[in-house]
Design an enzyme around this catalytic site. Structure first.
Site, PDB file in Angstrom:
ATOM      1  N   ASN A 101       0.881  -1.168   0.000  1.00  0.00           N
ATOM      2  CA  ASN A 101       0.000   0.000   0.000  1.00  0.00           C
ATOM      3  C   ASN A 101       0.919   1.218   0.000  1.00  0.00           C
ATOM      4  O   ASN A 101       1.458   1.608   1.038  1.00  0.00           O
ATOM      5  CB  ASN A 101      -0.874  -0.051   1.255  1.00  0.00           C
ATOM      6  CG  ASN A 101      -1.870   1.088   1.321  1.00  0.00           C
ATOM      7  OD1 ASN A 101      -1.826   2.006   0.501  1.00  0.00           O
ATOM      8  ND2 ASN A 101      -2.741   1.044   2.307  1.00  0.00           N
TER       9      ASN A 101
ATOM     10  N   GLU B 178      -8.148  -5.777   5.109  1.00  0.00           N
ATOM     11  CA  GLU B 178      -8.040  -5.438   3.685  1.00  0.00           C
ATOM     12  C   GLU B 178      -6.827  -6.097   3.032  1.00  0.00           C
ATOM     13  O   GLU B 178      -6.884  -6.501   1.878  1.00  0.00           O
ATOM     14  CB  GLU B 178      -7.983  -3.911   3.523  1.00  0.00           C
ATOM     15  CG  GLU B 178      -9.352  -3.274   3.775  1.00  0.00           C
ATOM     16  CD  GLU B 178      -9.280  -1.808   4.163  1.00  0.00           C
ATOM     17  OE1 GLU B 178      -8.830  -1.509   5.297  1.00  0.00           O
ATOM     18  OE2 GLU B 178      -9.662  -0.963   3.357  1.00  0.00           O
TER      19      GLU B 178
ATOM     20  N   ASP C  38      -8.154   9.830  17.902  1.00  0.00           N
ATOM     21  CA  ASP C  38      -8.200   8.437  18.339  1.00  0.00           C
ATOM     22  C   ASP C  38      -9.344   8.255  19.328  1.00  0.00           C
ATOM     23  O   ASP C  38      -9.439   8.985  20.322  1.00  0.00           O
ATOM     24  CB  ASP C  38      -6.859   8.063  18.973  1.00  0.00           C
ATOM     25  CG  ASP C  38      -6.774   6.573  19.206  1.00  0.00           C
ATOM     26  OD1 ASP C  38      -7.668   6.019  19.869  1.00  0.00           O
ATOM     27  OD2 ASP C  38      -5.814   5.952  18.711  1.00  0.00           O
TER      28      ASP C  38
ATOM     29  N   HIS D 266     -17.942   0.697   8.049  1.00  0.00           N
ATOM     30  CA  HIS D 266     -16.479   0.634   8.206  1.00  0.00           C
ATOM     31  C   HIS D 266     -16.065   1.890   8.972  1.00  0.00           C
ATOM     32  O   HIS D 266     -16.002   2.984   8.404  1.00  0.00           O
ATOM     33  CB  HIS D 266     -15.804   0.572   6.825  1.00  0.00           C
ATOM     34  CG  HIS D 266     -14.309   0.590   6.884  1.00  0.00           C
ATOM     35  ND1 HIS D 266     -13.522  -0.490   6.542  1.00  0.00           N
ATOM     36  CD2 HIS D 266     -13.441   1.561   7.265  1.00  0.00           C
ATOM     37  CE1 HIS D 266     -12.244  -0.183   6.706  1.00  0.00           C
ATOM     38  NE2 HIS D 266     -12.167   1.064   7.135  1.00  0.00           N
TER      39      HIS D 266
ATOM     40  N   ARG E  68      -2.603  -2.162  -3.499  1.00  0.00           N
ATOM     41  CA  ARG E  68      -3.835  -1.404  -3.281  1.00  0.00           C
ATOM     42  C   ARG E  68      -3.797  -0.160  -4.162  1.00  0.00           C
ATOM     43  O   ARG E  68      -2.834   0.606  -4.125  1.00  0.00           O
ATOM     44  CB  ARG E  68      -3.924  -1.002  -1.819  1.00  0.00           C
ATOM     45  CG  ARG E  68      -5.094  -0.115  -1.555  1.00  0.00           C
ATOM     46  CD  ARG E  68      -5.199   0.202  -0.088  1.00  0.00           C
ATOM     47  NE  ARG E  68      -6.362   1.042   0.127  1.00  0.00           N
ATOM     48  CZ  ARG E  68      -6.332   2.215   0.762  1.00  0.00           C
ATOM     49  NH1 ARG E  68      -5.199   2.662   1.252  1.00  0.00           N
ATOM     50  NH2 ARG E  68      -7.419   2.901   0.913  1.00  0.00           N
TER      51      ARG E  68
ATOM     52  N   HIS F 277     -13.080   2.192   0.268  1.00  0.00           N
ATOM     53  CA  HIS F 277     -13.116   1.095   1.255  1.00  0.00           C
ATOM     54  C   HIS F 277     -13.847  -0.126   0.681  1.00  0.00           C
ATOM     55  O   HIS F 277     -14.352  -0.964   1.432  1.00  0.00           O
ATOM     56  CB  HIS F 277     -13.849   1.489   2.555  1.00  0.00           C
ATOM     57  CG  HIS F 277     -13.136   2.475   3.421  1.00  0.00           C
ATOM     58  ND1 HIS F 277     -13.819   3.396   4.192  1.00  0.00           N
ATOM     59  CD2 HIS F 277     -11.823   2.672   3.659  1.00  0.00           C
ATOM     60  CE1 HIS F 277     -12.954   4.138   4.867  1.00  0.00           C
ATOM     61  NE2 HIS F 277     -11.731   3.724   4.556  1.00  0.00           N
TER      62      HIS F 277
END
Ligand code: ADP
Length: 397
Positions: free
Chosen positions: A8, A385, A283, A209, A92, A181
């Protein structure tokens, strides 16, 4: 063990994993790591393998040096691409435009087509393509496969995919909803059909998601009929640092009245908004601590987040008509029981009832969290993923 290298590549980083496509979603990959600060005076490569972490610091001027350093560090610890049975490399790619609906074996022609889509994702696709070119040179003997974040949403009905703007201009400039996604929404919705022991074609689902980036999808049988991200990943739900849906007039206002340059507005809405814009943190573990300390901004950020999430869930229930399953996934969705409970609170009259004890269980794997008499089943399914990309890539090996 046959392994797939999953890459990625971002503009200043490359995430890599060596994955066994047959592993479980919650198993650790065989090896994983990160090349970061590419192009800065000092860069870093981190590798995790066999329970240990290894770090190398060195200047990393470009992706070629970065991937080369990563492979050398892997080889030092006997997990380099030539030390293992590498069967494919999965890449990706963020944007597949209207061109790509499914994973593709990478050829020069595919690279050219991907390059033609750069105007749709100027921040993401160039780095993804750099990663592909470097990896193809370093590992010329295995198939390289591109997996597109947008692919799953390719066949969405026009009513959901098109914006109500000048039709010709939109077609000329590629302005439409692509959705992102997709690998995660597809993986999770397949898993739900498996868990419910029903053919996927027979069930209607909503997948949520909720990671640092967040999106949701309404899926009728095999076909997604709507999703919250749009032409870019900025739209839809409130996210860690992205605003999600805002009145587009705000952009004109900030530009004309507040004198902000377009690039600053882009950065504001993508990187300094969302939960972070209100509470100063993105977060959810920190956000929860702040809420427990009765921090008002944290509470406000959380409420805006939940409000928007419920709005989307409600609209997808109407779009689908009948809903069989609602599923939470990604960092927040898999771990934050408060978000799950609040997203679906007081919806008994719509057939949704969460079981608080099931909802409080730790994230050890896929699990049902709805009560036995909930008409709509509510699931938590850990997404992976990289594993999904590895499985697609292996199919070309
Ligand atoms: P992405 O792939 O979009 O970077 P992830 O799906 O890994 O994101 O999700 C990361 C986010 O998940 C973190 O920013 C954090 O908000 C949230 N998260 C991770 N672990 C927990 C946890 N135990 N409780 C609540 N939130 C968590």
């Amino acid at each position: 063990m046959s392994l797939v290298l999953v890459l990625n590549s971002g503009s200043s980083s490359i995430k890599f994993q060596l994955v066994d496509p047959d592993q479980h979603a919650t198993d650790e990959p065989f090896a994983s790591g990160l090349v970061e600060q590419i192009g800065e005076p000092m860069g870093r490569v981190t590798l995790k393998h066999a329970g240990e972490k290894h770090v190398v610091e060195a200047p990393i001027p470009d992706h070629t040096v970065g991937l080369d350093l990563a492979f050398k560090l892997m080889a030092e610890h006997e997990c380099g691409p030539t030390d293992v049975e590498l069967v494919a490399v999965g890449h990706r790619l963020v944007h597949g435009g209207l061109v790509f609906s499914k994973p593709e074996l990478i050829t020069d022609q595919i690279v050219d087509l991907a390059r033609s889509l750069i105007p749709l994702a100027p921040l993401h696709n160039p780095a993804n393509i750099d990663g592909i070119e470097v990896a193809r040179k370093l590992l010329p003997d295995v198939p390289h496969v591109a997996v597109f974040d947008t692919g799953f949403f390719h066949g969405m009905p026009p009513a959901a995919a098109l914006y109500a703007v000048d039709k010709e201009l939109a077609a000329e400039t590629g302005v439409r909803r692509y959705g992102f996604h997709g690998t995660s929404h597809e993986y999770v919705s397949n898993k739900v059909a498996e868990l419910m022991e029903l053919p996927k074609a027979a069930i209607n689902q909503i997948t949520l998601h909720l990671g640092n980036g967040a999106s949701c999808a309404a899926i009728k049988g095999e076909q997604p009929i709507d999703t919250s991200m749009g032409m870019t990943p900025l739209a839809g739900l409130v996210m860690g640092t992205r605003s999600g849906d805002v009145d587009p007039g705000i952009v004109f206002h900030l530009h004309r009245t507040a004198g902000m340059p377009i690039d600053d507005i882009d950065e504001l809405l993508n990187k300094k908004s969302g939960v972070k814009g209100i509470a100063g943190v993105n977060d959810f573990r920190e956000l929860r601590r702040m809420i427990e300390e009765e921090n008002e901004d944290a509470w406000l950020a959380y409420n805006i987040y939940i409000h928007q999430l419920r709005r989307y869930i409600g609209s997808y229930m109407i779009s689908l008509g009948r809903v069989d399953a609602i599923t939470f996934t990604a960092g927040v969705g898999e771990n934050d029981s408060f978000v799950r409970a609040d997203a679906l609170a007081n919806l008994e009259m719509y057939g949704i009832k969460i079981d608080p004890e099931r909802n409080a269980l730790p994230n050890t794997g896929p699990r049902l969290i709805s009560a036995h008499d909930s008409v709509i089943k509510v699931w938590v399914v850990p997404t992976n993923e990289e594993l999904a990309i590895a499985r697609y890539a292996k199919a070309f090996a």
